[in-house]
Design a protein around this motif. Structure first.
Motif, PDB file in Angstrom:
ATOM      1  N   ILE A   1      -9.336   4.258  -0.581  1.00  0.00           N
ATOM      2  CA  ILE A   1      -8.576   3.010  -0.591  1.00  0.00           C
ATOM      3  C   ILE A   1      -9.144   2.052  -1.631  1.00  0.00           C
ATOM      4  O   ILE A   1      -8.399   1.388  -2.377  1.00  0.00           O
ATOM      5  N   GLY A   2     -10.472   1.989  -1.712  1.00  0.00           N
ATOM      6  CA  GLY A   2     -11.112   1.117  -2.696  1.00  0.00           C
ATOM      7  C   GLY A   2     -10.742   1.510  -4.119  1.00  0.00           C
ATOM      8  O   GLY A   2     -10.420   0.656  -4.966  1.00  0.00           O
ATOM      9  N   LYS A   3     -10.772   2.814  -4.404  1.00  0.00           N
ATOM     10  CA  LYS A   3     -10.416   3.293  -5.741  1.00  0.00           C
ATOM     11  C   LYS A   3      -8.943   3.011  -6.055  1.00  0.00           C
ATOM     12  O   LYS A   3      -8.597   2.697  -7.191  1.00  0.00           O
ATOM     13  N   THR A   4      -8.093   3.139  -5.024  1.00  0.00           N
ATOM     14  CA  THR A   4      -6.666   2.873  -5.212  1.00  0.00           C
ATOM     15  C   THR A   4      -6.443   1.406  -5.563  1.00  0.00           C
ATOM     16  O   THR A   4      -5.649   1.080  -6.454  1.00  0.00           O
ATOM     17  N   LEU A   5      -7.133   0.509  -4.848  1.00  0.00           N
ATOM     18  CA  LEU A   5      -6.997  -0.926  -5.122  1.00  0.00           C
ATOM     19  C   LEU A   5      -7.468  -1.253  -6.532  1.00  0.00           C
ATOM     20  O   LEU A   5      -6.853  -2.075  -7.233  1.00  0.00           O
ATOM     21  N   ASP A   6      -8.557  -0.602  -6.974  1.00  0.00           N
ATOM     22  CA  ASP A   6      -9.054  -0.832  -8.338  1.00  0.00           C
ATOM     23  C   ASP A   6      -8.052  -0.325  -9.371  1.00  0.00           C
ATOM     24  O   ASP A   6      -7.786  -0.990 -10.382  1.00  0.00           O
ATOM     25  N   LYS A   7      -7.479   0.846  -9.104  1.00  0.00           N
ATOM     26  CA  LYS A   7      -6.560   1.463 -10.056  1.00  0.00           C
ATOM     27  C   LYS A   7      -5.278   0.651 -10.235  1.00  0.00           C
ATOM     28  O   LYS A   7      -4.747   0.549 -11.348  1.00  0.00           O
TER      29      LYS A   7
ATOM     30  N   ASN B   1       1.974  -5.567  -8.825  1.00  0.00           N
ATOM     31  CA  ASN B   1       2.353  -6.622  -7.881  1.00  0.00           C
ATOM     32  C   ASN B   1       2.039  -6.182  -6.449  1.00  0.00           C
ATOM     33  O   ASN B   1       1.818  -4.996  -6.172  1.00  0.00           O
ATOM     34  N   LEU B   2       2.016  -7.151  -5.538  1.00  0.00           N
ATOM     35  CA  LEU B   2       1.611  -6.880  -4.164  1.00  0.00           C
ATOM     36  C   LEU B   2       2.532  -5.857  -3.482  1.00  0.00           C
ATOM     37  O   LEU B   2       2.080  -5.041  -2.674  1.00  0.00           O
ATOM     38  N   GLU B   3       3.833  -5.893  -3.805  1.00  0.00           N
ATOM     39  CA  GLU B   3       4.784  -4.969  -3.190  1.00  0.00           C
ATOM     40  C   GLU B   3       4.459  -3.528  -3.555  1.00  0.00           C
ATOM     41  O   GLU B   3       4.486  -2.629  -2.703  1.00  0.00           O
ATOM     42  N   THR B   4       4.126  -3.301  -4.823  1.00  0.00           N
ATOM     43  CA  THR B   4       3.771  -1.954  -5.280  1.00  0.00           C
ATOM     44  C   THR B   4       2.481  -1.482  -4.626  1.00  0.00           C
ATOM     45  O   THR B   4       2.377  -0.342  -4.152  1.00  0.00           O
ATOM     46  N   ILE B   5       1.481  -2.360  -4.556  1.00  0.00           N
ATOM     47  CA  ILE B   5       0.208  -2.001  -3.944  1.00  0.00           C
ATOM     48  C   ILE B   5       0.387  -1.677  -2.468  1.00  0.00           C
ATOM     49  O   ILE B   5      -0.169  -0.696  -1.953  1.00  0.00           O
ATOM     50  N   ALA B   6       1.201  -2.488  -1.788  1.00  0.00           N
ATOM     51  CA  ALA B   6       1.443  -2.259  -0.366  1.00  0.00           C
ATOM     52  C   ALA B   6       2.125  -0.916  -0.139  1.00  0.00           C
ATOM     53  O   ALA B   6       1.800  -0.189   0.816  1.00  0.00           O
ATOM     54  N   ARG B   7       3.073  -0.566  -1.010  1.00  0.00           N
ATOM     55  CA  ARG B   7       3.780   0.716  -0.871  1.00  0.00           C
ATOM     56  C   ARG B   7       2.826   1.888  -1.079  1.00  0.00           C
ATOM     57  O   ARG B   7       2.876   2.880  -0.329  1.00  0.00           O
TER      58      ARG B   7
ATOM     59  N   LEU C   1      -0.497   1.888  -0.693  1.00  0.00           N
ATOM     60  CA  LEU C   1      -1.441   1.948   0.416  1.00  0.00           C
ATOM     61  C   LEU C   1      -0.783   2.501   1.676  1.00  0.00           C
ATOM     62  O   LEU C   1      -1.415   3.235   2.453  1.00  0.00           O
ATOM     63  N   SER C   2       0.493   2.159   1.869  1.00  0.00           N
ATOM     64  CA  SER C   2       1.230   2.673   3.028  1.00  0.00           C
ATOM     65  C   SER C   2       1.316   4.194   2.987  1.00  0.00           C
ATOM     66  O   SER C   2       1.158   4.867   4.008  1.00  0.00           O
ATOM     67  N   LYS C   3       1.563   4.754   1.800  1.00  0.00           N
ATOM     68  CA  LYS C   3       1.643   6.203   1.649  1.00  0.00           C
ATOM     69  C   LYS C   3       0.291   6.858   1.934  1.00  0.00           C
ATOM     70  O   LYS C   3       0.218   7.919   2.558  1.00  0.00           O
TER      71      LYS C   3
ATOM     72  N   VAL D   1      -2.738  10.295   6.353  1.00  0.00           N
ATOM     73  CA  VAL D   1      -3.826  10.658   7.276  1.00  0.00           C
ATOM     74  C   VAL D   1      -3.515  10.246   8.714  1.00  0.00           C
ATOM     75  O   VAL D   1      -4.335  10.486   9.617  1.00  0.00           O
ATOM     76  N   SER D   2      -2.353   9.665   8.943  1.00  0.00           N
ATOM     77  CA  SER D   2      -2.007   9.207  10.287  1.00  0.00           C
ATOM     78  C   SER D   2      -1.691  10.386  11.201  1.00  0.00           C
ATOM     79  O   SER D   2      -0.949  11.292  10.823  1.00  0.00           O
ATOM     80  N   THR D   3      -2.231  10.356  12.409  1.00  0.00           N
ATOM     81  CA  THR D   3      -1.924  11.417  13.373  1.00  0.00           C
ATOM     82  C   THR D   3      -0.563  11.199  14.024  1.00  0.00           C
ATOM     83  O   THR D   3      -0.120  12.023  14.814  1.00  0.00           O
ATOM     84  N   ASP D   4       0.099  10.094  13.702  1.00  0.00           N
ATOM     85  CA  ASP D   4       1.448   9.831  14.215  1.00  0.00           C
ATOM     86  C   ASP D   4       2.534  10.352  13.281  1.00  0.00           C
ATOM     87  O   ASP D   4       3.722  10.245  13.595  1.00  0.00           O
ATOM     88  N   ASN D   5       2.135  10.888  12.138  1.00  0.00           N
ATOM     89  CA  ASN D   5       3.091  11.427  11.174  1.00  0.00           C
ATOM     90  C   ASN D   5       3.812  12.632  11.792  1.00  0.00           C
ATOM     91  O   ASN D   5       3.194  13.644  12.123  1.00  0.00           O
TER      92      ASN D   5
END
Length: 241
Positions: free
Chosen positions: A89-95, A100-106, A108-110, A115-119
């Motif tokens: 997550i840290g590397k993703t935020l740096d990259k 914009n915040l919308e792109t970053i949120a999308r 991070l959501s992916k 890794v979600s066990t609810d997938n």
């Protein structure tokens, strides 16, 4: 075949209609690959002549645990460690720091969904692996190959044609024969579903348990009435022969 009650609960029925063996029915909540695989296993079990082999396979199948807890446990064991995920997550935020915040949120959501066990997809895949790991053994292949081969005619539903279902069928010594597209009239079990749905309209399907039990009982009654299958043979087999 899916049966939906006016009360908005559903039972899915996967059945087989045999010419010279034992017909079988499995009721589940869906018709995804794990459920179809279980239906094939039940069909194999119902048509095993060697009682010792049947006991062996039955024991193996009874040990299959597809509970929510077991699936979650399996997924957690395969997920990356928490510290590694936080590092990702840290590397993703740096990259993507200049996005914009919308792109970053999308993005991070992916990452979180992966890794979600609810997938839902991941949970189904885990169920598939649990089943396959249980039966894909030298012992299961050996005892199934000693039994009469089952030739199963089925439609072109995408799950039926998947490599996973084909592998499960191969292990169980079941040969899958697919009908040509858009030809349900060539499969006599379609007549069974029509009669079954007609019978179910006679009942007030007030609970899922009642619906499930009524499907099982009605299916057995219809199967025992040979006129349906005999009429189908008379209509179609002479034309093919």
């Amino acid at each position: 075949m899916a049966i939906v009650s006016p009360y908005k609960f559903k039972v899915n029925a996967t059945g087989s209609l045999t010419i010279n063996g034992k017909s079988d029915l499995l009721t589940t909540h869906s018709s995804t690959a794990p459920e179809v695989a279980l239906a094939l296993i039940n069909l194999r079990l119902s048509n095993m002549n060697n009682l010792n082999n049947k006991d062996i396979l039955s024991t193996i199948i009874n040990d299959i645990d597809l509970s929510e807890e077991e699936v979650t446990k399996g997924l957690n064991s395969k997920n990356m460690p928490k510290d590694k995920f936080l590092e990702l997550i840290g590397k993703t935020l740096d990259k993507y720091s200049e996005e914009n915040l919308e792109t970053i949120a999308r993005i991070l959501s992916k990452k979180c969904k992966s890794v979600s066990t609810d997938n839902v997809s991941k949970r189904r895949n885990e169920q598939r692996e649990i089943i396959l790991e249980s039966i894909d053994t030298e012992l299961v292949r050996e005892i199934c190959n000693k039994e009469d081969r089952i030739c199963l005619i089925l439609d072109n539903y995408s799950t039926h044609r998947s490599k996973y279902i084909q592998e499960v069928a191969k292990i169980l010594n079941i040969t899958l024969i697919y009908l040509r597209p858009y030809s349900p009239h060539l499969n006599p079990i379609e007549q069974i579903w029509i009669i079954l749905k007609r019978k179910l309209k006679q009942y007030d399907l007030e609970s899922e348990e009642f619906l499930n039990n009524t499907i099982i009982q009605s299916y057995a009654e219809i199967i025992n009435d040979n006129h349906v299958i005999n009429n189908w043979y008379e209509k179609y087999i002479p034309k093919v022969w």
